[in-house]
Motif scaffolding. Sequence first.
Motif, short mmCIF file in Angstrom:
data_model
loop_
_atom_site.label_atom_id
_atom_site.label_comp_id
_atom_site.label_asym_id
_atom_site.label_seq_id
_atom_site.Cartn_x
_atom_site.Cartn_y
_atom_site.Cartn_z
N PRO A 166 -7.06 1.25 -5.59
CA PRO A 166 -6.30 0.02 -5.88
C PRO A 166 -6.78 -1.17 -5.06
O PRO A 166 -6.81 -2.30 -5.57
CB PRO A 166 -4.86 0.38 -5.51
N LEU A 172 -2.42 -3.57 -10.18
CA LEU A 172 -1.00 -3.48 -9.81
C LEU A 172 -0.44 -2.11 -10.19
O LEU A 172 0.35 -1.53 -9.46
CB LEU A 172 -0.19 -4.59 -10.47
N SER A 180 -1.65 0.17 -7.56
CA SER A 180 -1.06 -0.01 -6.23
C SER A 180 0.41 0.38 -6.19
O SER A 180 0.91 0.79 -5.15
CB SER A 180 -1.27 -1.42 -5.69
N PHE A 181 1.12 0.24 -7.33
CA PHE A 181 2.54 0.59 -7.29
C PHE A 181 2.82 2.03 -7.70
O PHE A 181 3.71 2.67 -7.16
CB PHE A 181 3.35 -0.36 -8.17
N ARG A 208 1.78 -0.49 0.49
CA ARG A 208 1.39 -1.15 -0.76
C ARG A 208 1.19 -2.66 -0.57
O ARG A 208 0.52 -3.30 -1.37
CB ARG A 208 2.42 -0.88 -1.84
N TYR A 260 -2.49 -3.91 -0.42
CA TYR A 260 -3.34 -4.17 -1.59
C TYR A 260 -3.36 -5.64 -1.96
O TYR A 260 -4.24 -6.08 -2.71
CB TYR A 260 -2.87 -3.32 -2.78
N ILE A 261 -2.39 -6.41 -1.49
CA ILE A 261 -2.44 -7.86 -1.69
C ILE A 261 -2.94 -8.55 -0.43
O ILE A 261 -3.76 -9.46 -0.48
CB ILE A 261 -1.06 -8.40 -2.10
N MET A 310 -7.96 -4.58 -6.93
CA MET A 310 -7.28 -5.83 -6.62
C MET A 310 -8.27 -6.87 -6.09
O MET A 310 -8.19 -8.05 -6.42
CB MET A 310 -6.17 -5.61 -5.59
N LEU A 349 -6.01 -7.29 -12.79
CA LEU A 349 -4.75 -7.41 -12.05
C LEU A 349 -3.73 -6.40 -12.55
O LEU A 349 -3.05 -5.73 -11.76
CB LEU A 349 -4.20 -8.83 -12.17
#
Lengths: 151, 240
Positions: free
Chosen positions: B201, B34, B37-38, B52, B55-56, B205, B30
């Motif tokens: 990413p 993260l 992804s950020f 972004r 990605y979740i 994730m 994670l």
Amino acid sequence: MKKKNKRLITIIVSFLLFSMGCFIIFINLRDNLIFFYSPSEIFEKEISSEKTIRVGGMVKEKSLNRKIKEINGINMEEISFVITDFEKEIIISYIGILPDLFREGQGVVVEGFIVNKGLFNANTVLAKHDENYMPPEIKDLESIKEKANDI
Amino acid sequence: MIFKLANPLKFQKFTEKFQPVTIHLALFLLVIGLFFSFFNSPPDYLQGETVRIMYIHVPCAWFSLMIYSIIVICSISSLVLRHTLADLISRSCAPIGACFTIATLVTGSIWGKPTWGTWWVWDARLTSVLILFIIYLGLIIINNSYDDKSKADKYASILAVVGAVNLPIIKWSVNWWSTLHQPASISKLSSPSIDPSMLVPLFIMTFSFFFFFISILLIRLKGEIIQRKIDVIKYNRVEK
């Protein structure tokens, strides 16, 4: 037959019957389940101008027009553009704010009324995103390649 | 090996060893995911930084479907083979799946506002996912509303199998009907329409969420097994 197999067959048969039922319902509801019509479908079907419907397609390149118009003493921007599915085209007129992702050459879904075949009055404009995700640099490279191919 | 694990007691021993490993893996992935992804992935050419959220959103959506499939498989084997562990697994899975589904709906809504210009539309994809969420709620309610657990498991299993019709509808709704939601970007692994720099990413994730799911599932399963033991003890006392 074993009890186990009997239960398995019961489940499979009832599941198949149930999904067939669902399938028939969905086939018959097809027209109600689609979120928007394409411009060609607007031309083919008789749709009353009193019904709110949605039309979706590509915004035609270089078709976006903005002009300031006075409505009830307030200056409003009247926007018009052309939606195409590469067969038929329909002119959309809209007063309001366009979503950030609204671009010429991108997908869009509009909600409103048909004025006549080929002219549509929109209350809402939704941008439709496609399934392509890429960084800006790659998009630039691709458009350069396309231009090179055109030449 | 698998048949050995089908015994709840042996399963519990296996769980105790395996669970800490999965939660640590999930947290480790994670953090990396993260970070990618950020900070370590590009913005989209059209959506900008909004991408972004994907990605979740996308792993949550995958797991909401995958967990439901697990529930369906367990329900069928519970109805046919009458195996307790299958009941326990589907019982433990339902709330986790419901959480992934609500996360999908909420993140999708947050993405929809800047991208489409609306929080919610009643198109086929969004509506079918909402129905999935309601089915999950139904499963949770049935699981908890009978004193006789075997009865609850039976009815929940039937609902799960009936609700399985919804799975292909969710998956192919974007192809069958014209929807506002875009079609799948990763339908073939060979040629995804997502740039590789954004796939990194996304997959990290996904793995992180996978281990998170397994770890929560194991914790919940342990609880369910203990609960069943308590039930048996109580039952025996009443009988005496």
